[in-house]
Design an enzyme around this catalytic site. Structure first.
Site, PDB file in Angstrom:
ATOM      1  N   HIS A   1     -27.870  57.575  27.224  1.00 17.50           N
ATOM      2  CA  HIS A   1     -26.668  57.001  27.838  1.00 17.50           C
ATOM      3  C   HIS A   1     -25.529  58.015  27.828  1.00 17.50           C
ATOM      4  CE1 HIS A   1     -24.162  53.502  29.064  1.00 17.50           C
ATOM      5  NE2 HIS A   1     -23.203  54.238  28.534  1.00 17.50           N
TER       6      HIS A   1
ATOM      7  N   LEU B   1     -31.583  49.016  28.515  1.00 11.81           N
ATOM      8  CA  LEU B   1     -30.973  49.880  27.500  1.00 11.81           C
ATOM      9  C   LEU B   1     -29.450  49.893  27.577  1.00 11.81           C
ATOM     10  CD1 LEU B   1     -33.463  52.860  27.724  1.00 11.81           C
ATOM     11  CD2 LEU B   1     -33.178  51.304  25.780  1.00 11.81           C
TER      12      LEU B   1
ATOM     13  N   ARG C   1      10.789  27.134  31.913  1.00 16.71           N
ATOM     14  CA  ARG C   1       9.429  26.944  32.439  1.00 16.71           C
ATOM     15  C   ARG C   1       9.451  25.982  33.624  1.00 16.71           C
ATOM     16  NH1 ARG C   1       6.459  22.358  28.833  1.00 16.71           N
ATOM     17  NH2 ARG C   1       8.322  21.503  27.861  1.00 16.71           N
TER      18      ARG C   1
ATOM     19  N   GLN D   1       0.378  28.268  18.724  1.00 12.52           N
ATOM     20  CA  GLN D   1       0.842  28.069  20.097  1.00 12.52           C
ATOM     21  C   GLN D   1       2.058  28.932  20.450  1.00 12.52           C
ATOM     22  OE1 GLN D   1      -1.147  25.309  21.582  1.00 12.52           O
ATOM     23  NE2 GLN D   1      -2.095  25.806  19.637  1.00 12.52           N
TER      24      GLN D   1
ATOM     25  N   HIS E   1       6.242  28.582  26.587  1.00  8.90           N
ATOM     26  CA  HIS E   1       6.131  28.296  25.153  1.00  8.90           C
ATOM     27  C   HIS E   1       6.229  29.559  24.304  1.00  8.90           C
ATOM     28  CE1 HIS E   1       4.711  24.709  27.076  1.00  8.90           C
ATOM     29  NE2 HIS E   1       4.693  24.051  25.952  1.00  8.90           N
TER      30      HIS E   1
ATOM     31  N   GLU F   1      -8.842  32.445  30.261  1.00  4.30           N
ATOM     32  CA  GLU F   1      -7.735  33.323  30.634  1.00  4.30           C
ATOM     33  C   GLU F   1      -8.207  34.697  31.087  1.00  4.30           C
ATOM     34  OE1 GLU F   1      -8.070  31.680  27.779  1.00  4.30           O
ATOM     35  OE2 GLU F   1      -6.488  30.174  27.796  1.00  4.30           O
TER      36      GLU F   1
ATOM     37  N   ASP G   1       4.406  22.390  17.153  1.00  6.66           N
ATOM     38  CA  ASP G   1       2.991  22.706  17.412  1.00  6.66           C
ATOM     39  C   ASP G   1       2.474  23.827  16.515  1.00  6.66           C
ATOM     40  OD1 ASP G   1       2.118  20.768  19.145  1.00  6.66           O
ATOM     41  OD2 ASP G   1       2.749  21.842  20.944  1.00  6.66           O
TER      42      ASP G   1
END
Lengths: 587, 587
Positions: B219, B145, B275, B384, B372, B323, B380
């Protein structure tokens, strides 16, 4: 993926009227591996729908052919490029065909092997099996190589077969470069009943070109001119004049939508939770907005989507606790002309933020509804409190953020959301709130309500949702001390009613914002941003201490966002103004 | 779940020193189904670690026993309550035991059946099998449940066995109320090699109490007093004096950490992407911060985490494109004393926002690094581009948001992040940026750099990251016209350097913010919020048009966030000030 897609396009499997991309009978194809966009464009070039000249504009400014499929290209079903989202969108389109529009179209989704690591794919896989979507065909391109090396399972095709079959799909594993095998796979796939189908193709990245076939470090990397020469030589002569046709779909007579008689009128005459008004309003407006579909993530008894579900079970889809897939399915439904309302606890919409982010690039017409917003939920504690979602939804391009404070404003704002085309977020409160408005009041998007106003107002309190009630209580208290404040219900947090706010700033000297949300990106900052290059003195009350379990009123007090905190802030500002006036007169 | 947990606690399976929760040898137990918190507290009461009086403070203000497990309770390993996150946290703890601390502790995770619909669970399942985590034991409480009715698979235990086994786990299906079977399951689970184990218990919600056992609609629902009487009668007499001991872990001598000699000094002398400096800096600081661990979601060749991975492969864990699980694993590692750096494209951190949200309630010491960022990535396209993540991370309680503009500031800010305890977000740029700073510069959290300043400044431009370079270029151009502007590099977006901003507002009349991010919740609003109840004239340049594929410079121009846009804004403000001065003098 070229071979897998070439057979789909030109082997009379895909049925798609490229001159009328919106034709309801068209099959649907989603490139979930959006980085294969050049292939998508090349296929339409081979079909004679893009010239070679246009093909050469790939990734250039103002080209329809962007780096990843975007809505600038008329054959893009949904913008992709964040991996693992396409199958959910496909589930939405397949659900639409099977249960709503009752159309015989198929939905095809091209998937990459790397993206199979995304949990959202498995959410889509489980729900597609649950709804027995035999009109959904996944094509999994197992080329072994991700962006930075081998995927988790490499070329272990059985690993995919085992996992996908365990989730209740029909799987067909093939050599993804053998045309007869690919043809056979599509034939079989279109005959399977009661199950979605995954064609799993073992492929070589850069197949046919030994220079980089099945080799690492070629993901999204351009060739040098010298390398290009080698590669073109390996590839052999190319006949650029080859063109082929995509098969057309058969015309289908649409069944008329079932008539939905208007629901019995209802009225609110006592404190009611806005979340409950959400469920009521959905049932009220459905006859006027017959494209409405409601999704919920196993919380419909808390969000009150169940009121709609009980009345119109054919238009409610249980999405279970899988918010990412729910957002993707909603986008798929919206792309097929539906108006999806998606509800769960406000906090849990964070789970779908990447899907929500991506949907802004698909001209999505989706309504997200978050119940249980803020610390005012009380004892369940911070894990269940939506405290970041105003920031989250405001940061979506072109979005609308609405936050009703009573049942009537909730009722009307749900309808505003349905009428508006685009992404709307509706923020709902768990606890019952007293009625402020009546059925006659209107709440246009971008508006606000000035609830208390006089010529003697020393400050303006801008509130929304639960804090509107605190602001009204503060007004009453301060009035006894002959301190007048203006009270604005900023039910439309985005777009914001800048004109009313600017007038208030000009007339009342101070603005105090008060919100049941963290300070960043919320109501306070929305108000601040309304003053572009004009100055205003703004003080922001917001949730600044780490919340905890306690009674709603205890928490509003603890976080300094209740009537007491508003009253103290007003007094402090008034006193500091007085003392600075005194010191000025003493100089 | 009570029977499953009682045997774990008091059957000498869990080895945990409740008087020293931080003891490294302790087994770890995570309640992924956080709504079972009352059971967690009851178990520690049975172990004599909570009094009956304290147990009665459940969910009350200032109680350690919150509605869902929180860090207020000393035995909470991680705050839970958003479902589907606990297994990832457990994977982090198990990875730590097996590959980093090399300790024999086990990690147990109690899962609910409803949360198995969350894709994040499957991300954790696949990665646990990939890393052969035989020190990880899941206990799946299949009570059929969910909150609003039956789960997708109900009591179909085989559905779970099939799916979980297909993903490479050892599964043990049992009657979850039979003590001998549960004992046997734990015995077996602790002997399995090279695979994680899932004990799948078929249970009845409310077992033992016919009034609600295996019945829907119970619940999180309190009983009425009358119902309570019935239920207590059904339950029979209770011996409240029963206490039992949790077995202690064996002491283990820790191996000393391997010595990490300092890396060769490096220097930057040409434009470098921030980066890339991230990867370089990680290798530089590791000998100073030996608790560092680096995770990446199959993008290490883009985020440059690979520089670290290549040098210290034993401290780099490939998390593949998942991720959500990556964020959960990072939290698990952080809870075991590590300093995880988690990198992927800035845009894709949105995928983990619910996990990031929850980690703020676990006193997480995790560093998120998004490469990025912004439209400056170019061709791109928008899928992105990180354009919402400043808003996303600012809205996390107590978070730090850092945004370097060149390689040296990136280098130093990575170290600041490592030194700081808490959640830090570092925003990195794809393209190379010229050097502004030298190795000697320091970048304390909460600071800023005033790069250009004079007594004649008419406006202050507040920038960060790529826009710092645009602001400097605008300065040079305007200088030729004898218009002076102040330029501030707001590398610490949160906390923000309010003092410097207030001084600038007092001295230069106008503030112009310019950012490669959507306007909401970003740099501009961070600057606005620095002026609490003081007025400032702020104009915000930000990404206001839907982005597309084009060259970075074309996009900065298209969005009006480049030098041209800054120059025009300054001229406009100066001219409007002049003309209003003129009209004032004419009056």
């Amino acid at each position: 993926a070229t071979d897998l897609m070439t057979v789909l396009f030109f082997g009379k499997f895909l049925r798609y009227d490229a001159d009328r991309p919106d034709r309801p009978e068209n099959d649907r194809l989603i490139f979930s591996k959006g980085h294969a966009a050049p292939l998508l464009y090349a296929l339409f070039a081979a079909a004679g729908k893009i010239s070679e000249t246009e093909l050469m504009t790939l990734r250039k400014n103002d080209s329809r052919l962007e780096g990843h499929p975007s809505m600038a290209f008329p054959h893009t079903e949904a913008a992709t490029g964040s991996l693992g989202q396409g199958l959910s969108i496909g589930v939405g389109m397949a659900l639409n065909a099977k249960f709503i529009d009752r159309l015989p179209y198929h939905t095809f989704v091209l998937l990459g092997d790397s993206e199979m690591a995304e949990g959202s794919v498995w959410e889509a896989i489980q729900i597609a099996a649950h709804y027995k979507l035999d009109n959904l065909v996944g094509i999994l391109d197992v080329n072994r190589l991700g962006q930075r090396g081998q995927t988790m399972y490499g070329h272990d095709i059985k690993a995919y077969v085992k996992r996908i079959a365990a989730f209740g799909w029909h799987t067909i594993a093939i050599d993804g470069h053998s045309y007869p095998k690919i043809v056979d796979a599509y034939k079989k796939a279109l005959r399977v009943k009661d199950k979605p189908v995954m064609i799993i193709g073992k492929t070589m990245k850069g197949a046919g070109i030994p220079y980089f076939s099945n080799k690492d470090n070629w993901h999204g990397k351009p060739l040098s001119l010298k390398e290009l020469e080698t590669v073109l030589k390996e590839f052999g002569p190319v006949d650029k004049s080859v063109r082929a046709n995509i098969a057309l779909p058969k015309s289908v007579k649409r069944r008329p939508a079932p008539a939905r008689p208007p629901v019995d009128a209802y009225t609110y005459d006592k404190p009611t939770a806005t979340r409950k008004a959400y469920g009521m309003s959905l049932t009220r407006i459905f006859p006027k907005y017959p494209d409405l579909v409601v999704l919920d993530a196993e919380t419909s008894n808390s969000t009150y989507a169940e009121i709609f579900a009980n009345k119109y079970p054919d238009r409610f889809f249980e999405m279970y606790i899988a918010e990412q897939n729910m957002a993707g399915v909603a986008l798929g439904l919206a792309r097929r002309g539906k108006i999806p309302f998606v509800s769960t606890f406000a906090a849990f919409l964070a789970r779908a933020y990447d899907q929500i982010r991506m949907s802004q690039y698909s001209r999505a017409n989706v309504k997200f509804v978050g119940s249980h917003a803020g610390v005012s939920i009380g004892e369940d504690g911070p894990s269940q409190m939506g405290l970041e979602e105003i920031a989250m939804f405001r940061a979506i391009h072109g979005s609308v953020v609405l936050y009703p404070s009573d049942a009537w404003s909730a009722d009307k704002l749900v309808e505003e959301a349905a009428r508006h085309r685009g992404i709307v977020y509706l923020r709902m409160t768990r606890k019952e709130t007293p009625l402020i408005y009546s059925q006659k009041d209107d709440f246009p998007i971008g508006g606000s309500k000035v609830l208390r106003e006089s010529t003697e107002d020393v400050a303006t309190v801008v509130a929304a949702g639960v804090t509107v009630h605190e602001a009204i209580a503060a007004y009453e208290e301060l009035k006894k001390e002959a301190i007048r404040i203006r009270v604005i219900d900023l039910y439309s947090v985005k777009p914001v009613d800048a004109a009313t706010l600017k007038r208030a700033a000009a007339e009342t000297k101070y603005i105090i914002t008060v919100e049941d949300h963290y300070p960043e990106g919320g109501l306070g900052e929305a108000v601040r941003s309304a003053f572009d290059s004009t100055a205003a003195s703004i003080l922001s009350l917001a949730v600044r201490k780490l919340p905890k379990s306690a009674k709603p009123d205890e928490l509003l007090d603890y976080e300094d966002i209740n009537r007491r905190a508003i009253i103290q802030s007003v007094r402090r500002l008034v006193n500091s103004a007085r003392s600075s006036k005194v010191s000025a007169s003493l100089l």
